[in-house]
Design a protein around this motif. Structure first.
Motif, PDB file in Angstrom:
ATOM      1  N   ALA A   1      22.389 -23.264   0.815  1.00 34.92           N
ATOM      2  CA  ALA A   1      23.119 -23.973   1.890  1.00 34.92           C
ATOM      3  C   ALA A   1      22.733 -23.745   3.432  1.00 34.92           C
ATOM      4  N   LEU A   2      22.287 -22.409   3.669  1.00 36.34           N
ATOM      5  CA  LEU A   2      21.796 -22.126   5.163  1.00 36.34           C
ATOM      6  C   LEU A   2      20.578 -22.901   5.593  1.00 36.34           C
ATOM      7  N   TYR A   3      19.779 -23.074   4.478  1.00 35.62           N
ATOM      8  CA  TYR A   3      18.508 -23.985   4.860  1.00 35.62           C
ATOM      9  C   TYR A   3      19.011 -25.611   5.075  1.00 35.62           C
ATOM     10  N   LEU A   4      19.827 -25.908   4.182  1.00 39.14           N
ATOM     11  CA  LEU A   4      20.339 -27.291   4.380  1.00 39.14           C
ATOM     12  C   LEU A   4      21.098 -27.635   5.463  1.00 39.14           C
TER      13      LEU A   4
ATOM     14  N   ASP B   1      18.406 -26.810  11.191  1.00 40.07           N
ATOM     15  CA  ASP B   1      17.656 -27.868  11.621  1.00 40.07           C
ATOM     16  C   ASP B   1      16.254 -28.141  10.959  1.00 40.07           C
ATOM     17  N   GLU B   2      15.720 -27.130  10.337  1.00 42.67           N
ATOM     18  CA  GLU B   2      14.714 -27.508   9.485  1.00 42.67           C
ATOM     19  C   GLU B   2      14.715 -28.577   8.523  1.00 42.67           C
TER      20      GLU B   2
ATOM     21  N   GLY C   1      24.215 -32.201   9.834  1.00 42.29           N
ATOM     22  CA  GLY C   1      24.505 -32.216   8.304  1.00 42.29           C
ATOM     23  C   GLY C   1      25.845 -31.937   7.569  1.00 42.29           C
ATOM     24  N   ILE C   2      26.003 -32.378   6.488  1.00 34.29           N
ATOM     25  CA  ILE C   2      27.102 -32.598   5.781  1.00 34.29           C
ATOM     26  C   ILE C   2      26.747 -31.874   4.537  1.00 34.29           C
ATOM     27  N   LEU C   3      27.295 -30.939   3.869  1.00 35.19           N
ATOM     28  CA  LEU C   3      27.064 -30.283   2.832  1.00 35.19           C
ATOM     29  C   LEU C   3      28.383 -30.337   1.850  1.00 35.19           C
TER      30      LEU C   3
END
Length: 111
Positions: free
Chosen positions: A102-105, A108-109, A45-47
């Motif tokens: 940020a951790l959630y995004l 893998d969830e 993922g890219i944040l």
């Protein structure tokens, strides 16, 4: 790179192009190349994050905000938190709330 643009009155097109090239296009291209690895593996993922300084900074602020999904613009710190608690019964947004998002995004969830 925000320092490239001192004042909108003194900004020429070359300075604006340079700022957008670094702040917006650079971030976009970084994501593009990272996604070339992530897409085939179907992982990652890219944040994009932006600080409150980018919002307050003026014309330079708008570039990365176009890509941002996380920003602490509403986070109160120091004496601001204490003053806000006296005026409100509601929940104040904290830096750890942004970190949890940020951790959630990035997990893998968050598909």
């Amino acid at each position: 790179m925000t320092g490239i643009l001192e004042s909108i009155l003194n900004t020429n097109k070359n300075d604006l192009d340079r700022m957008l090239g670094v702040n917006l296009i650079g971030a976009f291209l970084g994501a593009k190349h990272a996604s070339r690895v992530m897409v085939p593996s179907k992982r990652g993922g890219i944040l994009f994050t932006a600080s409150s300084c980018t919002k307050i900074g003026g014309i330079a602020s708008h570039s990365i905000w176009l890509l941002s999904c996380i920003s602490p613009i509403g986070v109160l710190t120091g004496s601001d938190v204490d003053a806000k608690k006296e005026r409100s019964n509601g929940k104040n947004l904290k830096a750890e709330d942004i970190a949890k998002a940020a951790l959630y995004l990035a997990s893998d969830e968050a598909s």
